[in-house]
Structure formats: structure tokens, C-alpha cells
Design an enzyme around this catalytic site. Structure first.
Site, PDB file in Angstrom:
ATOM      1  N   ALA A  80       0.827  -1.209   0.000  1.00  0.00           N
ATOM      2  CA  ALA A  80       0.000   0.000   0.000  1.00  0.00           C
ATOM      3  C   ALA A  80       0.860   1.257   0.000  1.00  0.00           C
ATOM      4  CB  ALA A  80      -0.919   0.002   1.217  1.00  0.00           C
ATOM      5  N   SER A  83       1.861   6.396  -5.111  1.00  0.00           N
ATOM      6  CA  SER A  83       3.070   6.039  -5.865  1.00  0.00           C
ATOM      7  C   SER A  83       3.378   6.897  -7.079  1.00  0.00           C
ATOM      8  CB  SER A  83       2.961   4.576  -6.318  1.00  0.00           C
ATOM      9  OG  SER A  83       1.913   4.427  -7.252  1.00  0.00           O
ATOM     10  N   ASP A 133      13.211   2.096  -6.291  1.00  0.00           N
ATOM     11  CA  ASP A 133      14.582   2.562  -6.525  1.00  0.00           C
ATOM     12  C   ASP A 133      14.689   4.084  -6.451  1.00  0.00           C
ATOM     13  OD1 ASP A 133      13.244   3.165  -8.883  1.00  0.00           O
ATOM     14  OD2 ASP A 133      14.681   2.177 -10.205  1.00  0.00           O
ATOM     15  N   GLU A 134      13.554   4.781  -6.452  1.00  0.00           N
ATOM     16  CA  GLU A 134      13.593   6.241  -6.459  1.00  0.00           C
ATOM     17  C   GLU A 134      14.157   6.817  -5.160  1.00  0.00           C
ATOM     18  OE1 GLU A 134      10.463   8.451  -8.292  1.00  0.00           O
ATOM     19  OE2 GLU A 134       9.683   6.673  -9.306  1.00  0.00           O
ATOM     20  N   TYR A 158       7.310  12.021  -3.383  1.00  0.00           N
ATOM     21  CA  TYR A 158       7.046  10.581  -3.366  1.00  0.00           C
ATOM     22  C   TYR A 158       8.266   9.810  -2.893  1.00  0.00           C
ATOM     23  CZ  TYR A 158       7.062   5.848  -5.242  1.00  0.00           C
ATOM     24  OH  TYR A 158       7.201   4.495  -5.387  1.00  0.00           O
ATOM     25  N   ALA A 160      10.839  10.800  -1.232  1.00  0.00           N
ATOM     26  CA  ALA A 160      11.159  11.093   0.168  1.00  0.00           C
ATOM     27  C   ALA A 160      10.238  10.331   1.116  1.00  0.00           C
ATOM     28  CB  ALA A 160      11.061  12.596   0.419  1.00  0.00           C
ATOM     29  N   LYS A 162       8.780   7.450   0.522  1.00  0.00           N
ATOM     30  CA  LYS A 162       9.163   6.035   0.508  1.00  0.00           C
ATOM     31  C   LYS A 162      10.482   5.817   1.249  1.00  0.00           C
ATOM     32  CE  LYS A 162       7.474   2.952  -1.118  1.00  0.00           C
ATOM     33  NZ  LYS A 162       6.501   1.976  -0.541  1.00  0.00           N
ATOM     34  N   ASN A 187      11.199   0.512 -12.300  1.00  0.00           N
ATOM     35  CA  ASN A 187       9.887   0.847 -12.866  1.00  0.00           C
ATOM     36  C   ASN A 187       9.138  -0.395 -13.331  1.00  0.00           C
ATOM     37  OD1 ASN A 187      10.841   3.552 -12.652  1.00  0.00           O
ATOM     38  ND2 ASN A 187       9.537   4.129 -14.366  1.00  0.00           N
TER      39      ASN A 187
END
Length: 354
Positions: A80, A83, A133-134, A158, A160, A162, A187
Site C-alpha cells: 500500500a 506512488s 529505486d527512487e 514521493y 522522500a 518512501k 519501474n
């Protein structure tokens, strides 16, 4: 039994299908059914006796705790999340609430449940956190790919949010001993992806005769991972991953965004030709780049390969063809998720090119 948070979303729904195809163990999906959560993505399994659904917000700790006590899962798989980077730029508060506060509440509910289990059940329990991976930031063209020890450098709200959730999961393991596992993926693409992301958006706009909006110069590079390969990786980490460890999951497919769009156009030219005989590539339209757009992502998935024997089965060419065929065969699903609210968002984000 296992719990799957966000199981009506893109990757979560694909994991539900994968699990029920390959395992006999039942599961419970927990989902708040926000705009990207869609029970139509789970329509094929709703009559399966191994599947159950609960509409619940992961920020509601008492509700989650009650479900844990009622169903006694051996694992919580945490998909959840809000994203979409573009949405996080316009409305970061939702991302902090779901990705940070929601992960905290879920960790605390899981910790209380786990702490009360018997010794054998405590030893067997797992909390698997699905991340991105971001969190690692952006790579230069010649930089080596992200590894599990790459320093965090998130560049969007986003990413930050995660990154914060990853740190919470790590801390709950080191402080409280909660048996956690973390995966950071590249991705994803494939069936059931909400058409705000690049690949389904391009398919949707192409078929509707609308422009195909490409940010900036289209040279941003992403490592593309077919969602079924990702699901196999998550299941493998759940089965055999070492608690407290992180596993990067990538598709070994670094492709520039503009090349992705041209490849999609070629596939659609073949599989669903335009009435006028022209190429869908004529619909490509460059739009202003989004703020803080990371230039390149790449994943070194060597650790999961060495330790757990996982490798992707789909090439980008084979996975993209399967994806395009799925969307062509499931036009009704796309029509139902692309509501008025979706159309307003796309217009606001991409302007006249949408």
C-alpha cells in the site's frame, strides 16, 4: 494465511493473481480503495475460497489490529502506497499520510501482534515492505547502477516518503527485532496499471487519438521490470530472504522514455493500426519537463540473483508486447478506471498535450 496491503492496486493485484496461481495458501487483501485501488483488478479471483478482502485504511491501527487477531497471518506484505511522482508534486500531504504515517501504524499493529505470538509463530513471521529505486536519487549516464548500499538521496515528495518508510521498517527491525524484509524495485509495467503512468497512458492516449505527452527531451532513462517478474521476486524474498536485509529488484532493461514511446507506437501500428494508415508516432508531443525530474535510474539486482536465485524472465520486448496485448484485450477495464476525475488530472498535468 498472508496479508497484502494495497492489494487492489497495480503491483498488489498482480501479486494476488500470481500467489493464487502458484500457491494454495489463502490471503487477505487490505485496501482503502483510493483512486488507484480497483476491485475490478481482482474480479477474476473474487470467488476463490483462498481470497478475502477488507476495505481498511492502513492508518487505522485498531482496524488493522483487529484483522490481525481475527485471521492470524504468518506474514504481512506491504504494497500500500501513494506512488505517482507527479501527484506527489501537486499534493505531497497524501503521500506523507499513506507512505509514512500508514507504514508507521502498520508496523506498530504488526509489532503488537507479532510480540504476542508463540515462539514458533514469532520465528516464522515476516513483514515484507515493497519499496522503490527512487529512494536512491538520480544517476549520471556513466554512474554504476544502484545497489543495496547506495546512499539514499530522494528528489521528489514521493521518493522522500518512501525513503522515510524504508527507514521506519529498518528501525523497527533493529530496535524491536521485528523480522522485516525490504525490496526496492525499478519501474514496473504490465496489466492493471493505472493509466497515469507512462506505458498505459501512452496506450490509452494513442488509441483515443490524443497526443502522447513526453516530458522534456524524452531522454530520461528507467530500468523496466515486468510486473510478473517482480511478483516472483517478492515471493522468493518472502520464502528465503534474510530478515533485516534489503533486496534490489530490476529488469536489466535500461531504456530512454522516448524509445519506450516509439516502441509502443510500433507495437500498436502492428496490433491495432490507425484507421488512416499512419503511425501512432505522429501523435508524440513534447511537454514541459516536470520539476526535479530524475535523469536516470538503474538497478543492480546481483544480490537477489546470488542469494535467492532470482532473475527476470521477460525481456523488455516480450514484456511490452504482453502488456500492449493485455490493454487491447481489456478496454472495458481501462474505460471504467478512467473516470472524470482521472481526465481532469491528466488535463491539469499535461495541459493541451493531453
Amino acid at each position: 494465511m498472508i496479508f497484502i496491503t494495497g492489494g487492489a492496486g497495480f503491483i498488489g493485484a498482480n501479486f494476488v493473481h500470481h500467489w493464487l496461481r502458484t500457491r494454495d495458501e489463502p490471503l487477505l487483501v487490505l485496501d482503502a480503495l483510493t483512486y488507484a485501488g480497483n476491485l475490478e483488478s481482482l474480479a477474476d479471483v473474487q470467488d476463490d475460497a483462498r481470497y478475502a478482502f477488507a476495505r481498511v485504511d492502513i492508518c487505522d491501527r485498531p482496524a488493522v489490529a483487529a484483522l490481525l487477531q481475527a485471521h492470524r497471518p504468518r506474514a504481512v506484505l506491504h504494497f500500500a502506497a501513494e506512488s505517482h511522482v507527479d501527484r506527489s508534486i501537486h499534493g505531497p500531504g497524501d503521500f506523507i499520510r499513506t507512505n509514512v504515517t500508514g507504514t508507521f501504524e502498520l508496523l506498530e499493529a504488526s509489532r503488537a501482534y507479532w510480540s504476542a505470538l508463540g515462539e514458533a509463530e514469532r520465528a516464522a513471521f515476516r513483514f515484507l515492505h515493497v519499496s522503490t529505486d527512487e529512494v536512491y536519487g538520480s544517476l549520471a549516464p556513466t554512474d554504476p547502477a544502484f545497489t543495496e548500499t547506495t546512499p539514499y538521496a530522494p528528489n521528489s515528495p514521493y521518493a522522500a516518503s518512501k525513503a522515510a518508510s524504508d527507514h521506519l521498517v529498518r528501525a523497527w527491525h533493529h530496535t524491536y527485532g521485528l523480522p522485516v524484509l525490504t525490496t526496492n524495485c525499478s519501474n514496473n509495467y504490465g496489466p492493471y496499471q493505472f493509466p497515469e503512468k507512462l506505458i498505459p497512458l501512452m496506450i490509452h492516449n494513442a488509441l483515443a487519438g490524443r497526443p502522447l505527452p513526453v516530458y522534456g527531451d524524452g531522454q530520461n532513462v528507467r530500468d523496466w521490470l515486468y510486473v510478473e517478474d517482480h511478483c516472483r521476486a517478492i515471493a522468493r524474498v518472502l520464502d528465503a530472504g534474510r530478515t533485516g536485509e534489503t533486496y534490489n529488484v530490476g529488469g536489466h532493461n535500461e531504456v530512454r522514455n522516448l524509445d519506450v514511446v516509439h516502441t509502443l507506437c510500433s507495437l500498436l501500428d502492428e496490433l491495432r493500426p490507425r484507421d488512416d494508415g499512419g503511425s501512432y508516432a505522429a501523435q508524440i508531443a513534447f511537454v514541459a519537463d516536470r520539476p526535479g525530474h530524475d535523469r536516470r535510474y538503474a538497478i543492480d539486482a546481483g544480490k537477489i540473483g546470488r542469494e535467492l536465485g532470482w532473475t527476470p524472465q521477460e525481456t523488455f520486448a516480450s514484456g511490452l508486447r504482453r502488456t500492449v496485448q493485455w490493454y487491447l484485450e481489456h478496454a472495458g477495464w481501462v474505460d471504467h478506471v478512467t473516470s472524470g476525475a482521472y481526465r481532469e488530472w491528466i488535463g491539469r498535468q499535461y495541459g493541451a498535450a493531453a
